[in-house]
Design an enzyme around this catalytic site. Structure first.
Site, PDB file in Angstrom:
ATOM      1  N   LYS A  25      -3.874  30.097 -34.386  1.00  0.00           N
ATOM      2  CA  LYS A  25      -3.831  29.471 -33.047  1.00  0.00           C
ATOM      3  C   LYS A  25      -2.982  28.201 -33.045  1.00  0.00           C
ATOM      4  O   LYS A  25      -2.217  27.956 -32.113  1.00  0.00           O
ATOM      5  CB  LYS A  25      -5.271  29.161 -32.606  1.00  0.00           C
ATOM      6  CG  LYS A  25      -5.381  28.354 -31.331  1.00  0.00           C
ATOM      7  CD  LYS A  25      -6.807  28.316 -30.860  1.00  0.00           C
ATOM      8  CE  LYS A  25      -7.730  27.703 -31.887  1.00  0.00           C
ATOM      9  NZ  LYS A  25      -7.952  26.275 -31.773  1.00  0.00           N
ATOM     10  N   ARG A 100     -15.367  24.614 -24.763  1.00  0.00           N
ATOM     11  CA  ARG A 100     -16.121  25.254 -25.844  1.00  0.00           C
ATOM     12  C   ARG A 100     -17.532  25.619 -25.418  1.00  0.00           C
ATOM     13  O   ARG A 100     -18.232  26.305 -26.143  1.00  0.00           O
ATOM     14  CB  ARG A 100     -16.230  24.250 -26.995  1.00  0.00           C
ATOM     15  CG  ARG A 100     -15.195  24.480 -28.113  1.00  0.00           C
ATOM     16  CD  ARG A 100     -15.740  24.060 -29.339  1.00  0.00           C
ATOM     17  NE  ARG A 100     -15.276  23.801 -30.601  1.00  0.00           N
ATOM     18  CZ  ARG A 100     -14.169  23.331 -31.107  1.00  0.00           C
ATOM     19  NH1 ARG A 100     -13.158  23.075 -30.344  1.00  0.00           N
ATOM     20  NH2 ARG A 100     -14.024  23.098 -32.370  1.00  0.00           N
ATOM     21  N   ARG A 138      -6.676  30.631 -49.357  1.00  0.00           N
ATOM     22  CA  ARG A 138      -6.072  29.302 -49.285  1.00  0.00           C
ATOM     23  C   ARG A 138      -6.334  28.507 -50.566  1.00  0.00           C
ATOM     24  O   ARG A 138      -7.449  28.484 -51.074  1.00  0.00           O
ATOM     25  CB  ARG A 138      -6.674  28.567 -48.085  1.00  0.00           C
ATOM     26  CG  ARG A 138      -5.676  27.685 -47.418  1.00  0.00           C
ATOM     27  CD  ARG A 138      -5.886  27.588 -45.972  1.00  0.00           C
ATOM     28  NE  ARG A 138      -7.143  26.962 -45.593  1.00  0.00           N
ATOM     29  CZ  ARG A 138      -7.290  26.339 -44.434  1.00  0.00           C
ATOM     30  NH1 ARG A 138      -6.284  26.235 -43.614  1.00  0.00           N
ATOM     31  NH2 ARG A 138      -8.447  25.832 -44.105  1.00  0.00           N
ATOM     32  N   ARG A 171     -10.676  24.642 -51.385  1.00  0.00           N
ATOM     33  CA  ARG A 171     -11.413  23.592 -50.668  1.00  0.00           C
ATOM     34  C   ARG A 171     -12.829  24.059 -50.370  1.00  0.00           C
ATOM     35  O   ARG A 171     -13.061  25.248 -50.138  1.00  0.00           O
ATOM     36  CB  ARG A 171     -10.709  23.268 -49.342  1.00  0.00           C
ATOM     37  CG  ARG A 171      -9.568  22.325 -49.541  1.00  0.00           C
ATOM     38  CD  ARG A 171      -8.793  22.023 -48.317  1.00  0.00           C
ATOM     39  NE  ARG A 171      -9.351  22.528 -47.052  1.00  0.00           N
ATOM     40  CZ  ARG A 171      -8.764  22.332 -45.884  1.00  0.00           C
ATOM     41  NH1 ARG A 171      -7.640  21.672 -45.806  1.00  0.00           N
ATOM     42  NH2 ARG A 171      -9.291  22.812 -44.787  1.00  0.00           N
ATOM     43  N   ARG A 182     -18.487  29.385 -40.275  1.00  0.00           N
ATOM     44  CA  ARG A 182     -17.569  28.829 -39.260  1.00  0.00           C
ATOM     45  C   ARG A 182     -17.179  29.911 -38.245  1.00  0.00           C
ATOM     46  O   ARG A 182     -17.085  29.649 -37.047  1.00  0.00           O
ATOM     47  CB  ARG A 182     -16.308  28.272 -39.928  1.00  0.00           C
ATOM     48  CG  ARG A 182     -16.516  26.883 -40.544  1.00  0.00           C
ATOM     49  CD  ARG A 182     -15.390  26.507 -41.489  1.00  0.00           C
ATOM     50  NE  ARG A 182     -14.091  26.427 -40.858  1.00  0.00           N
ATOM     51  CZ  ARG A 182     -12.927  26.549 -41.527  1.00  0.00           C
ATOM     52  NH1 ARG A 182     -12.926  26.761 -42.828  1.00  0.00           N
ATOM     53  NH2 ARG A 182     -11.785  26.439 -40.899  1.00  0.00           N
TER      54      ARG A 182
END
Ligand code: AMP
Length: 235
Positions: A25, A100, A138, A171, A182
């Site tokens: 996004k 949201r 990642r 991370r 999430r």
């Protein structure tokens, strides 16, 4: 060639962009901003900036943000209202991370309706397993912060930073359990808001961003939203 924020003969000033973590996004928002010449307004960025500056807004929201909870509707509504009233947003804007909640969506709709502005909602949908693969792939250099992805942007030497040779790390918020949490939180928040827009008769543009490179995804958005070429309309 420049583009107008006009969709099928109607003037659209507001783009509301939805996309889960890992959907790309942010990249699409940047491409839209550059192409349309209107500001990209991210409530997350504005709130983080408030915290960095240590202003009243930042100190009031820091604890909630750090715990991962949402900031109050009242605060973000006022923040967004103030931002979209500024002159650089007068020809349009791209909202990212807002609304949201239902209360925020209702507030925004009312504000836009009162000014004769209609919004177009873009939902960048990406396959769940693709997102998990993207985010769990990642890696970051703990020394210089450079980001890699073992699938799409690997380092030259497996597991080591190209710039300083440091061993790359995952991370904490990219661990699979945290990512699933999430994504679940995103789904919980976003579905009622998308349903609100559907019920309100707003146009929701669904774009699948699972397998294409960013330019191809952007092209899909362009085709789906059908931005006018300004030169065609003499604008
Ligand atoms: P983001 O960068 O969009 O993921 O936002 C980071 C954090 O900022 C969120 O976890 C919330 O604490 C806060 N935040 C951003 N946008 C909103 C919003 N529209 N409503 C409430 N809280 C928000």
């Amino acid at each position: 060639m420049s583009l107008c924020l006009c969709v099928k003969e109607e003037t659209v000033k507001a783009i509301v962009l939805f996309g889960s973590p890992g959907s790309g996004k942010g990249t699409q928002a940047k491409m839209l901003m550059e192409r349309l010449g209107v500001p990209h307004i991210s409530t997350g960025d504005m709130l983080r900036e408030g915290i960095r500056q240590g202003d009243d807004l930042g100190s009031g929201v820091a604890a909630r943000m750090h715990s991962g909870a949402l900031v109050s509707d009242d605060i973000v509504n006022r923040l967004v209202e103030h931002r979209i009233s500024q002159s650089d947003a007068s020809s349009g804007f791209i909202l990212d991370g807002y609304p949201r909640t239902l209360a925020q969506a209702e507030h925004l709709c009312e504000w836009l309706d009162g000014r004769g502005i209609r919004e177009v909602v873009i939902h960048l949908a990406v396959d769940y397993n693709v997102i998990i693969a993207r985010l769990t792939g990642r890696r970051q250099c703990p020394r210089c912060g450079t980001l890699y992805n073992i699938a799409s942007q690997p380092p030259r030497v497996d597991g080591a930073c190209d710039l300083d040779g440091e061993k790359l790390a995952i991370r904490e918020d990219d661990s699979e359990g945290v990512i699933r949490e999430r994504l679940a939180a995103y789904e919980r928040q976003t579905h009622p808001v998308l349903r609100f827009y559907e019920k309100a008769g707003r146009r929701i543009v669904q774009v699948d961003g699972s397998f294409d490179l960013p330019n191809a995804v952007f092209q899909k958005i362009r085709e789906a939203v059908d931005f006018d070429d300004c030169s065609k309309n003499g604008r």
